[in-house]
Scaffold this active site. Structure first.
Site, PDB file in Angstrom:
ATOM      1  CB  CYS A  62      -0.860   0.030   1.249  1.00 51.53           C
ATOM      2  SG  CYS A  62      -1.699  -1.522   1.536  1.00 51.53           S
ATOM      3  CG  ASN A 104       3.156  -0.549   2.800  1.00 49.74           C
ATOM      4  OD1 ASN A 104       2.580  -1.516   2.319  1.00 49.74           O
ATOM      5  ND2 ASN A 104       4.364  -0.174   2.419  1.00 49.74           N
ATOM      6  N   GLY A 105       2.133  -2.984   4.875  1.00 47.83           N
ATOM      7  CA  GLY A 105       2.886  -4.153   5.328  1.00 47.83           C
ATOM      8  C   GLY A 105       1.936  -5.230   5.809  1.00 47.83           C
ATOM      9  CE  LYS A 129       7.133   0.334 -11.003  1.00 42.07           C
ATOM     10  NZ  LYS A 129       7.378  -0.292 -12.320  1.00 42.07           N
ATOM     11  CG  HIS A 132      11.397 -30.015 -28.293  1.00 42.47           C
ATOM     12  ND1 HIS A 132      11.842 -31.300 -28.527  1.00 42.47           N
ATOM     13  CD2 HIS A 132      12.316 -29.182 -28.833  1.00 42.47           C
ATOM     14  CE1 HIS A 132      13.001 -31.238 -29.171  1.00 42.47           C
ATOM     15  NE2 HIS A 132      13.303 -29.965 -29.368  1.00 42.47           N
ATOM     16  CE  LYS A 153       6.208  -5.110 -19.175  1.00 45.58           C
ATOM     17  NZ  LYS A 153       7.398  -5.199 -18.387  1.00 45.58           N
ATOM     18  NE  ARG A 180       4.149   1.782  -1.595  1.00 46.22           N
ATOM     19  CZ  ARG A 180       5.333   1.201  -1.483  1.00 46.22           C
ATOM     20  NH1 ARG A 180       6.288   1.526  -2.323  1.00 46.22           N
ATOM     21  NH2 ARG A 180       5.569   0.310  -0.558  1.00 46.22           N
ATOM     22  CD1 TRP A 209      -3.085  -4.166  -5.251  1.00 41.17           C
ATOM     23  CD2 TRP A 209      -2.005  -5.566  -3.903  1.00 41.17           C
ATOM     24  NE1 TRP A 209      -2.875  -5.328  -5.940  1.00 41.17           N
ATOM     25  CE2 TRP A 209      -2.221  -6.209  -5.147  1.00 41.17           C
ATOM     26  CE3 TRP A 209      -1.340  -6.263  -2.908  1.00 41.17           C
ATOM     27  CZ2 TRP A 209      -1.797  -7.491  -5.415  1.00 41.17           C
ATOM     28  CZ3 TRP A 209      -0.912  -7.557  -3.169  1.00 41.17           C
ATOM     29  CH2 TRP A 209      -1.143  -8.163  -4.410  1.00 41.17           C
ATOM     30  CD  GLU A 253       9.887  -7.610 -19.803  1.00 41.02           C
ATOM     31  OE1 GLU A 253       9.835  -8.552 -19.005  1.00 41.02           O
ATOM     32  OE2 GLU A 253       9.456  -6.476 -19.534  1.00 41.02           O
ATOM     33  CD  GLU A 287       3.367  -6.340 -16.779  1.00 41.01           C
ATOM     34  OE1 GLU A 287       3.228  -6.349 -15.553  1.00 41.01           O
ATOM     35  OE2 GLU A 287       4.453  -6.103 -17.340  1.00 41.01           O
TER      36      GLU A 287
HETATM   37  C1  F6R Z   1       6.426  -6.429 -14.908  1.00 41.21           C
HETATM   38  C2  F6R Z   1       6.813  -5.977 -13.590  1.00 41.21           C
HETATM   39  C3  F6R Z   1       7.076  -6.981 -12.539  1.00 41.21           C
HETATM   40  C4  F6R Z   1       8.337  -6.590 -11.756  1.00 41.21           C
HETATM   41  C5  F6R Z   1       8.541  -7.555 -10.590  1.00 41.21           C
HETATM   42  C6  F6R Z   1       9.821  -7.263  -9.826  1.00 41.21           C
HETATM   43  O1  F6R Z   1       6.241  -5.356 -15.775  1.00 41.21           O
HETATM   44  O2  F6R Z   1       6.906  -4.806 -13.345  1.00 41.21           O
HETATM   45  O3  F6R Z   1       7.199  -8.258 -13.082  1.00 41.21           O
HETATM   46  O4  F6R Z   1       9.424  -6.621 -12.629  1.00 41.21           O
HETATM   47  O5  F6R Z   1       7.458  -7.466  -9.713  1.00 41.21           O
HETATM   48  O6  F6R Z   1       9.818  -5.977  -9.307  1.00 41.21           O
HETATM   49  P1  F6R Z   1      11.158  -5.293  -8.840  1.00 41.21           P
HETATM   50  O7  F6R Z   1      12.044  -5.131 -10.016  1.00 41.21           O
HETATM   51  O8  F6R Z   1      10.737  -4.000  -8.241  1.00 41.21           O
HETATM   52  O9  F6R Z   1      11.773  -6.224  -7.824  1.00 41.21           O
END
Ligand code: F6R
Length: 608
Positions: A2, A98-99, A603, A505, A486, A27, A74, A482, A489
């Site tokens: 959060c 938060n936590g 995030k 395979h 992308k 967040r 969140w 990746e 998500e």
């Molecule tokens: C995808 C994305 C997540 C982060 C992952 C790790 O676009 O943003 O997959 O890469 O949660 O986050 P960090 O790099 O902050 O440890």
């Protein structure tokens, strides 16, 4: 997972809290709330959904206050609802958190036995009752006593609704910074720096387990033992507009387009290309041990993991050292033997990802040295690692990681060249050639941005496809992962990344007429093999979107072609990944998705 904010100052607290929360929405954004002095007490206003709802609720009230606390949530315990939203209250104690309070059930039982009753499903409500049960007129002491009984992680901002003369804060294992403007008498506590940039650029990075009191007299900082300590102010260069959209419709598009600059920021002060020199002052302590290293383990999650997969290839080829890459949550389950001859590299944009942080601690416990690659200054992973190289990509607000990935990849490249030199397997001439090629990448990225309309029209053509495959080989194999991540998500289209050599395979069974397959086949040693994979895919009637170098002659009948400037094979990932980012972005926009805040995601994943 959060965001919390606490403001004390001479200006409009509602505005300061909402400004701060809007920069913390990344967040979490399933509900939000504030507690603001109102007459002789405080008003708690909480709404479900995005911050807009809270703003609308507050606009109907005419509250004027000079302090308050706020929260964007969140959910971890209890579904998103008004009753579960923060702030939580017990008597005059009002707080945001938060936590996760890991022992909340046992604390709750004992508080219930003492007569406290609970109205929410959250772990946080326990904190409010606990502090109240220990409160004897000194909020700071009550908070200290309370957190000494708590197992878990927390950043807490608490006020006494009857006094409204201070905000007391603490943190453990999740971030909390304090913005300080003594001249204008404005103070702000926040989960992250961007939330405070409208007020100040001077920050106290609250130490893990530390406390602070914020009042009209300023900030008093305490160490975990509760002793007053000398404030250490860190000046942050980010200006507020850096944390804003800068004219782009979304943070994600802004952050994608920033990459020519952020890559140069990552390199700044670290290289003299013509002399083949790399300065990684952060690794000074590792220099003498570099020759003795037996292997490297890279640990990360999500997009950061994918940059780690490229880092493995860099380190193996430039420093001739075996490397394994592990998902942080899996690393935690393994009985992997480590020693001081093993370097563990933890990669994390936020520096707060719970699994990566736990992996770092486990690696240290098992005797390995740990290097971190982080973007967020003073974050937990950056602080706890033996060495930390910052990526300097600037604040990444969009939930989907873009510019952090390219900066992480560049740091891994520099690290591998540096290590190769320390281990006498790479000379200055070879390093110089690579660095000089690297310096051309920002211009090559601009050429890709100039082709954005093409990428956009191809993306829009496929937005109704139920599923996508991304394939590539060698350096670009992690980009297939990746690209798929992308797309899924932010657009919610199902997508999978595969090594093109694996097609036969299993995954080739998926292919039929018009099934879209994005293939990364830039110039390099594996180009012909990937071109053969394109033929195989086309033979099944699937639609190929080929990402190839500018002068390449594509295999016949590719449905769509995206051309990228030619560069050395190992650097091509910095170009192909940007194609994937743009492709996912335009597909998601075509489907009207909220690209900056995809559903169910946050995030910083600060819980396991
Ligand atoms: C995808 C994305 C997540 C982060 C992952 C790790 O676009 O943003 O997959 O890469 O949660 O986050 P960090 O790099 O902050 O440890």
């Amino acid at each position: 997972m959060c965001g919390i904010v606490g403001y004390f100052g001479k200006k409009d607290a509602v505005k300061a809290l909402l400004d701060g929360l809007s920069r913390l929405e990344y967040r979490g954004y399933d509900s939000a709330g504030v507690a603001i002095p109102d007459g002789d007490s405080v008003s708690i206003i909480r709404t479900v959904g995005k911050l807009e709802n809270l703003k609308a609720a507050l606009s109907t009230k005419n509250i004027k206050a000079n302090m308050g606390i706020g929260h964007t949530r969140w959910a971890t315990h209890g579904r998103p609802s008004e009753i579960n939203a923060h702030p939580h209250r017990s008597g005059s104690i009002v707080l945001v958190h938060n936590g996760i309070v890991e022992n909340y059930i046992e604390l709750k039982e004992s508080l219930e036995e003492s007569g406290y009753s609970f109205i929410s499903d959250t772990d946080t409500e326990v904190l409010a009752h606990l502090i109240r049960s220990l409160y004897r007129g000194d909020l700071f002491s009550a908070l200290r006593d309370a957190v000494s009984k708590v197992r878990g992680s927390y950043a807490i901002a608490v006020i006494d609704a009857d006094k409204r003369d201070r905000i007391v804060v603490t943190r453990r294992d999740v971030p909390l910074v304090l913005g300080v403007d003594d001249i204008n008498g404005e103070y702000i506590a926040a989960s992250d720096i961007p939330a405070a940039l409208n007020i100040t650029r001077d920050f106290i990075m609250l130490e893990d387990g530390g406390f602070a009191q914020i009042s009209a007299d300023g900030v008093t900082e305490y160490n975990p033992a509760g002793e007053i300590i000398q404030k250490k102010i860190t000046h942050i260069d980010w200006d507020p507009v850096m944390a804003e959209k800068d004219g782009y419709p979304d943070f994600m598009l802004k952050e994608i387009n920033e990459q020519p600059r952020t890559l140069m920021d990552t390199l700044r002060g670290k290289i003299i290309p013509d002399e083949g020199k790399i300065y990684l002052g952060e690794l000074e302590g590792l220099k003498s041990k570099a020759g003795e290293l037996e292997r490297i383990v890279i640990v990360a999650c999500g997009t950061s993991l994918h940059s780690g997969m490229i880092g493995k290839l860099y380190i193996e080829s430039y420093a001739i050292l075996p490397v394994e890459v592990d998902i942080a949550s899996e690393f935690l389950q393994r009985s992997l033997p480590l020693s001081d001859k093993v370097l563990v590299i933890c990669i994390s944009q936020s520096g707060e990802t719970a699994d990566t942080k736990q992996a770092l601690r486990l690696a240290k416990k098992r005797g390995a040295k740990v290097a971190a690659i982080c973007n967020v200054l003073g974050s937990a992973i950056a602080s706890e690692a033996d060495y930390c190289i910052y990526t300097h990509a600037g604040p990444e607000i969009s939930v989907a990681s873009t510019k952090a990935f390219t900066s992480q990849t560049i740091v891994l490249l520099l690290f591998s060249l540096w290590l190769g030199e320390q281990r006498d397997v790479l000379g200055k001439k070879a390093i110089s050639e690579i660095l000089n090629d690297l310096l051309h990448i920002p211009d090559k990225l601009k050429a890709i941005f100039a082709d954005q309309e093409n990428i956009k029209s191809i993306a829009l053509k496929y937005i109704h496809a139920p599923s996508f495959l991304f394939i590539a080989r060698h350096y670009n194999y992690p980009i297939a992962f990746e690209g798929a991540l992308k797309l899924k998500e932010i657009s919610y289209i199902h997508a999978e990344g595969y090594c093109s050599g694996e097609l036969k395979h299993g995954p080739i069974a998926l292919l039929s007429d018009n099934f879209p397959v994005m293939v990364y086949a830039p110039a390099g040693t594996v180009k012909d093999k990937v071109f053969s994979a394109i033929e195989e895919v086309q033979a099944r009637g699937a639609s190929v979107i080929a990402v190839i170098s500018e002068d390449a002659i594509p295999p016949s009948q590719c449905s769509d072609i995206i051309r990228i400037p030619e560069t050395r094979e190992e650097l091509s990932v910095l170009l192909t990944v940007v194609v994937s980012q743009l492709f996912a972005y335009y597909a998601a926009k075509g489907l009207n998705r909220d690209v900056d805040k995809p559903r169910n995601l946050a995030k910083s994943v600060t819980v396991e």
